[in-house]
Each structure stands twice: as structure tokens, then as C-alpha cells.
Design an enzyme around this catalytic site. Structure first.
Site, PDB file in Angstrom:
ATOM      1  CG  ASN A  29      -3.600  -9.098  -4.949  1.00  0.00           C
ATOM      2  OD1 ASN A  29      -2.612  -9.686  -5.672  1.00  0.00           O
ATOM      3  ND2 ASN A  29      -3.373  -9.133  -3.460  1.00  0.00           N
TER       4      ASN A  29
ATOM      5  CG  HIS B 258      -3.322 -12.450   0.478  1.00  0.00           C
ATOM      6  ND1 HIS B 258      -2.192 -11.824   0.612  1.00  0.00           N
ATOM      7  CD2 HIS B 258      -3.749 -12.838   1.664  1.00  0.00           C
ATOM      8  CE1 HIS B 258      -1.797 -11.882   1.588  1.00  0.00           C
ATOM      9  NE2 HIS B 258      -2.712 -12.535   2.356  1.00  0.00           N
TER      10      HIS B 258
ATOM     11  CB  SER C 246      -8.788 -14.407  -0.589  1.00  0.00           C
ATOM     12  OG  SER C 246      -8.907 -15.088   0.619  1.00  0.00           O
TER      13      SER C 246
HETATM   14  C1  GRF Z   1       1.686 -17.177  -4.878  1.00  0.00           C
HETATM   15  O1  GRF Z   1       1.960 -17.765  -3.627  1.00  0.00           O
HETATM   16  C2  GRF Z   1       0.688 -16.250  -4.869  1.00  0.00           C
HETATM   17  O2  GRF Z   1      -0.324 -16.628  -3.867  1.00  0.00           O
HETATM   18  C3  GRF Z   1       1.234 -14.813  -4.403  1.00  0.00           C
HETATM   19  O3  GRF Z   1       2.325 -14.965  -4.931  1.00  0.00           O
HETATM   20  C4  GRF Z   1       3.003 -16.256  -5.271  1.00  0.00           C
HETATM   21  C5  GRF Z   1       3.671 -16.779  -6.453  1.00  0.00           C
HETATM   22  O4  GRF Z   1       2.760 -16.372  -7.481  1.00  0.00           O
HETATM   23  N1  GRF Z   1       0.429 -13.780  -4.921  1.00  0.00           N
HETATM   24  P1  GRF Z   1       3.126 -16.586  -8.986  1.00  0.00           P
HETATM   25  O5  GRF Z   1       3.494 -17.997  -9.257  1.00  0.00           O
HETATM   26  O6  GRF Z   1       4.314 -15.659  -9.326  1.00  0.00           O
HETATM   27  O7  GRF Z   1       1.677 -16.321  -9.727  1.00  0.00           O
END
Ligand code: GRF
Length: 196
Positions: A107, A109, A136
Site C-alpha cells: 500500500n 500512504h 511511504s
Molecule cells: C494519493 O494521495 C495517495 O497517496 C492516496 O490516495 C491518493 C490518490 O491516489 N493513497 P491515486 O491518484 O488514486 O493513485
């Protein structure tokens, strides 16, 4: 290695992972992108990149997390993944799911774990007056945002930063970090990656 990616929204991290896997000389191939949100923007992006997609809408399951996760597991098992990447996936997974898929699940984060597990991470870093923030990539365990950390990317927090400005500084680093960690992880390398 067969990689399934779980998304809930725009899927920019999924796009970065798929682009890297499709760039050649990569140990992985993207076999499925699954969203719990039926109209997630990332689904069209995945289809445009030639990756199979599926939707497992969590809403019909109401509070029955186990039933939602059983359907998600059924869909995933059909794809026979070796690795699962959560990428902007916004559902909390119970021990039932992490017990089935833990040990092969990552994952990303948006914080320098173990700081700021959970939501609103950018605002919390600003309010804490942190000089640095970032993202991370960790192995998924039963503990929310708590598994072994495999990589971090660090950005400065600047005076006057809003959470949107800071998030926009972190996101491109996510897109560099996650593909690098997946390459290592697929090769059985658990050494820590730190990007700045
Ligand atoms: C991002 O801020 C990521 O850190 C979190 O979800 C947000 C959107 O991610 N996990 P994505 O553009 O859908 O990959």
C-alpha cells in the site's frame, strides 16, 4: 509476477505502476485493476492502457465488511495475482482479508509512516509544524497503515503550504516511489528505498 491493483479514485498511482510494468524489462505484468467505486476515473485509464478491470462496489454490502471482502477475494482469485498493490484504495481491510492476502500486498500512504496513519495526513503535518513530509510504501498487515515500510519519499514542508499544495508536492514522489518499490519487492528485495 502477476500484479492486481486496487483503486477507489483517479488511479494516478495505478497509472504509474502500469506504465513502469509496460516499459519493458520488468518482472511484473498488470493483470487486473479493481475499484470499489463503480465510476472511479482510474477504471477508464486502466482500460485505455489495456489492463482488465473489475468493480466490486462496497455499497450493496452495507456494514458487512466480510461479505464485501469475500466478493473482492473471489474476483481477485480469478486473476491469480502474485502481488496486490493498493493504490488510492480507500477501504479499511479486516484481518479476514489481510489474513488471506497479507504477505503479498503493498500500500502507498501519503505520510512518513509511522507518523499520521489514517486520513488528512498533509493537513496534520502542516499543523504539527513538520519541516518534512512525504509518502511511504509498506506491506499490508492487519494493522491499518502499519506493516513493514519498504520505501519512503521525502519532500519539504514550505511556509504557507496548504494541504492541497503539499499533497501536490507529494503525489509526483508517490509516482516515483511505488514503481521502484514494486520492482524490488517482485525481485524479493526488501531493502529500504529512500527518495528525496
Ligand atoms: C494519493 O494521495 C495517495 O497517496 C492516496 O490516495 C491518493 C490518490 O491516489 N493513497 P491515486 O491518484 O488514486 O493513485
Amino acid at each position: 509476477k502477476r500484479v492486481a491493483i486496487l483503486i477507489s479514485g483517479g488511479g494516478s498511482n495505478m497509472v504509474s505502476l502500469v506504465q513502469d510494468m509496460q516499459s519493458g524489462d520488468h518482472p511484473c505484468e498488470p493483470v487486473l485493476v479493481v475499484s470499489n467505486v463503480p465510476d472511479a476515473g482510474g477504471l477508464a485509464k486502466a482500460e485505455g492502457m489495456g489492463v482488465a478491470t473489475a468493480v466490486v462496489d462496497h455499497k450493496p454490502f452495507g456494514k458487512d465488511r466480510a461479505a464485501f471482502e469475500a466478493e473482492l477475494t473471489r474476483v481477485l482469485e480469478e486473476a491469480k495475482p502474485d502481488i496486490i498493490c493498493c493504490a488510492g484504495f480507500m477501504r479499511i481491510l479486516t484481518e479476514g482479508f489481510t489474513g488471506r492476502w497479507g504477505g503479498m500486498m503493498l500500500n502507498i500512504h501519503p505520510s512518513l509512516l509511522p507518523k499520521y496513519k489514517g486520513l488528512h495526513t498533509h493537513q496534520r503535518a502542516i499543523e504539527a509544524g513538520d519541516a518534512e513530509h512525504g509518502c511511504s510504501v509498506h506491506e499490508v498487515t492487519a494493522e491499518l497503515d502499519g506493516g513493514p515500510i519498504l520505501g519512503q519519499a521525502i519532500v519539504p514542508v514550505l511556509d504557507g503550504d496548504t494541504s492541497d499544495v503539499l499533497a501536490a508536492r507529494v503525489l509526483p514522489m508517490e509516482h516515483k516511489l511505488y514503481p521502484a518499490v514494486l520492482r524490488n519487492y517482485a525481485a524479493g528485495d526488501r531493502s529500504m528505498i529512500v527518495l528525496r
